[in-house]
Design a protein around this motif. Structure first.
Motif, PDB file in Angstrom:
ATOM      1  N   TRP A  12       7.657  19.776   7.303  1.00 53.16           N
ATOM      2  CA  TRP A  12       7.368  20.909   7.418  1.00 53.16           C
ATOM      3  C   TRP A  12       7.511  22.238   6.661  1.00 53.16           C
ATOM      4  O   TRP A  12       8.829  22.078   6.089  1.00 53.16           O
ATOM      5  N   LYS A  13       7.407  23.039   6.757  1.00 53.87           N
ATOM      6  CA  LYS A  13       8.082  24.026   5.484  1.00 53.87           C
ATOM      7  C   LYS A  13       7.572  25.370   6.761  1.00 53.87           C
ATOM      8  O   LYS A  13       6.891  26.396   7.440  1.00 53.87           O
ATOM      9  N   PHE A  14       8.671  26.402   6.194  1.00 48.39           N
ATOM     10  CA  PHE A  14       8.939  27.557   7.253  1.00 48.39           C
ATOM     11  C   PHE A  14       8.599  28.888   6.308  1.00 48.39           C
ATOM     12  O   PHE A  14      10.087  28.483   5.493  1.00 48.39           O
ATOM     13  N   THR A  15       8.135  29.227   6.329  1.00 45.31           N
ATOM     14  CA  THR A  15       7.837  30.855   5.484  1.00 45.31           C
ATOM     15  C   THR A  15       8.977  31.905   6.049  1.00 45.31           C
ATOM     16  O   THR A  15       8.742  32.479   7.535  1.00 45.31           O
ATOM     17  N   TYR A  16      10.148  32.910   5.405  1.00 44.82           N
ATOM     18  CA  TYR A  16      10.675  33.970   5.844  1.00 44.82           C
ATOM     19  C   TYR A  16      10.865  34.605   4.643  1.00 44.82           C
ATOM     20  O   TYR A  16      10.821  34.596   3.478  1.00 44.82           O
ATOM     21  N   ARG A 119       9.099  36.075  -0.437  1.00 48.80           N
ATOM     22  CA  ARG A 119       8.307  35.301   0.516  1.00 48.80           C
ATOM     23  C   ARG A 119       8.906  33.540   0.219  1.00 48.80           C
ATOM     24  O   ARG A 119       8.808  33.486  -1.320  1.00 48.80           O
ATOM     25  N   GLU A 121       9.948  29.692   0.948  1.00 46.63           N
ATOM     26  CA  GLU A 121       9.472  28.792   2.247  1.00 46.63           C
ATOM     27  C   GLU A 121      11.056  27.867   2.102  1.00 46.63           C
ATOM     28  O   GLU A 121      11.444  27.176   1.675  1.00 46.63           O
ATOM     29  N   THR A 123      13.051  24.507   4.327  1.00 46.46           N
ATOM     30  CA  THR A 123      12.465  23.215   5.382  1.00 46.46           C
ATOM     31  C   THR A 123      13.850  23.598   6.160  1.00 46.46           C
ATOM     32  O   THR A 123      14.141  24.253   6.889  1.00 46.46           O
TER      33      THR A 123
END
Length: 134
Positions: A12-16, A119, A121, A123
């Motif tokens: 999974w990757k989360f964008t911040y 932005r 990505e 983990t």
């Protein structure tokens, strides 16, 4: 029975935004500064304890007699309570670890604030690095 390690969570990757990550880095830096300060206080306490009670001098009984000397006679020996030595070493190591982390998070704050609108990505490991509770 479900295996805890199964699935694709590690993919999974989360964008911040970098600015949000900078907030996390600042919080982690502050936490590490507080830990370094706490360990520095503990080191000072151990040093005081060592000065007050941790050092002992052992001298041979024969050395106390002015005219008595043999090759077997031991000179004075200074010892420090082993527990205090261990505590001092622990404090020293923790101060180093937290001080190094402060510098690392400070570097991240600088980089992320300079690229605040980017932005990125993340983990799970990345997220824990910036926002995890120790």
């Amino acid at each position: 029975m479900m295996h805890v390690g199964s699935g694709i969570r590690d993919e999974w990757k989360f964008t911040y935004t970098a600015s949000k990550l900078a907030e996390g880095a600042r919080a982690q830096k502050a936490f590490r500064e507080s830990r370094a300060a706490w360990w520095t206080e503990q080191k000072a306490k151990v040093m005081t304890e060592i000065r007050e009670s941790g050092v002992s001098v052992n001298e041979s009984v024969a050395a106390q007699v002015a005219n008595y000397a043999t090759s077997a006679m031991q000179g004075p020996q200074v010892t420090i309570n082993a527990d205090l030595t261990r505590k001092l070493a622990e404090c020293h190591a923790k101060i180093g670890t937290h001080t190094q982390a402060v510098a690392e998070y400070d570097g991240w704050v600088q980089v992320l604030e300079a690229n605040a609108e980017s932005r990125l990505e993340l983990t799970q490991a990345d997220w824990l690095y910036f926002f995890g509770k120790a």
